[in-house]
Write a protein that holds these residues in place. Structure first.
Motif, short mmCIF file in Angstrom:
data_model
loop_
_atom_site.label_atom_id
_atom_site.label_comp_id
_atom_site.label_asym_id
_atom_site.label_seq_id
_atom_site.Cartn_x
_atom_site.Cartn_y
_atom_site.Cartn_z
N ILE A 183 -3.65 -0.88 3.12
CA ILE A 183 -3.20 -0.14 4.30
C ILE A 183 -4.13 1.05 4.50
CG2 ILE A 183 -1.25 1.09 5.34
CD1 ILE A 183 -0.58 -1.83 4.60
N PRO A 184 -4.67 1.22 5.72
CA PRO A 184 -5.54 2.38 5.97
C PRO A 184 -4.73 3.68 5.96
CG PRO A 184 -5.13 1.23 8.02
CD PRO A 184 -4.51 0.40 6.93
N THR A 185 -5.40 4.75 5.66
CA THR A 185 -4.74 6.06 5.57
C THR A 185 -3.95 6.38 6.83
OG1 THR A 185 -6.53 6.83 4.15
CG2 THR A 185 -5.17 8.52 5.16
N GLN A 186 -4.49 6.03 8.00
CA GLN A 186 -3.84 6.36 9.27
C GLN A 186 -2.49 5.67 9.44
OE1 GLN A 186 -6.86 5.12 8.73
NE2 GLN A 186 -8.34 5.75 10.27
N ARG A 199 -0.44 4.72 6.68
CA ARG A 199 0.36 4.78 5.44
C ARG A 199 1.73 5.42 5.62
NH1 ARG A 199 -4.39 5.90 0.99
NH2 ARG A 199 -5.39 3.89 1.35
N GLN A 200 1.92 6.21 6.67
CA GLN A 200 3.26 6.77 6.89
C GLN A 200 4.27 5.65 7.14
OE1 GLN A 200 0.79 7.04 9.15
NE2 GLN A 200 1.63 6.58 11.16
N LEU A 201 3.80 4.50 7.63
CA LEU A 201 4.69 3.36 7.87
C LEU A 201 5.05 2.62 6.59
CD1 LEU A 201 2.98 1.87 11.06
CD2 LEU A 201 5.04 3.27 10.97
N SER A 202 4.18 2.71 5.59
CA SER A 202 4.41 1.98 4.33
C SER A 202 4.89 2.89 3.21
CB SER A 202 3.12 1.28 3.90
OG SER A 202 2.11 2.23 3.59
N VAL A 238 7.98 -6.80 8.94
CA VAL A 238 9.37 -6.97 8.50
C VAL A 238 9.68 -6.00 7.36
CG1 VAL A 238 10.98 -8.55 7.36
CG2 VAL A 238 9.59 -9.36 9.28
N ALA A 239 8.76 -5.90 6.41
CA ALA A 239 8.97 -5.03 5.26
C ALA A 239 8.85 -3.55 5.63
CB ALA A 239 7.97 -5.37 4.15
N TYR A 240 7.96 -3.26 6.59
CA TYR A 240 7.68 -1.88 7.00
C TYR A 240 7.61 -1.84 8.53
CZ TYR A 240 6.28 -1.76 2.12
OH TYR A 240 6.26 -1.88 0.75
N PRO A 241 8.75 -1.74 9.19
CA PRO A 241 8.77 -1.77 10.66
C PRO A 241 7.84 -0.74 11.28
CG PRO A 241 10.99 -1.92 9.78
CD PRO A 241 10.09 -1.60 8.62
N GLY A 242 7.21 -1.17 12.37
CA GLY A 242 6.30 -0.29 13.09
C GLY A 242 4.86 -0.77 13.06
#
Length: 91
Positions: free
Chosen positions: A7-10, A12-15, A37-41
């Motif tokens: 996941i790129p830094t930009q 990561r707030q979603l994960s 599904v695991a991390y909506p958005g």
């Protein structure tokens, strides 16, 4: 089959600030859907209104750009790494 998604830094707030997550799927499309599904958005950030990858989103499987493979239909194997890399522009 478990695949590592970078996941790129930009995004990561979603994960939950995770730089890598493990997901199940046999194609890039399945992996990216599982990511949302695991991390909506993620879907709205990665795909346009037509369901195509956004132009500024690059996806690599084992360091190969999927645009030069089979696009989102590119198969993935157990243990492979899928990297999401936003395009960088500027001058």
């Amino acid at each position: 089959m478990a695949v590592t998604v970078r996941i790129p830094t930009q995004l990561r707030q979603l994960s939950g600030n995770a730089g890598e997550v493990e997901l199940e799927g046999s194609t890039v499309s399945e992996i990216l859907k599982a990511l949302d599904v695991a991390y909506p958005g993620f879907a709205e950030r990665l795909f346009d209104e037509s369901g195509n990858l956004r132009r500024f989103v690059n996806v690599f499987v084992a360091d190969e750009d999927i645009r030069f493979l089979q696009g989102v239909d590119t198969p993935v194997s157990e243990g492979q790494v899928v990297s999401i890399v936003p395009a960088v522009a500027g001058g």
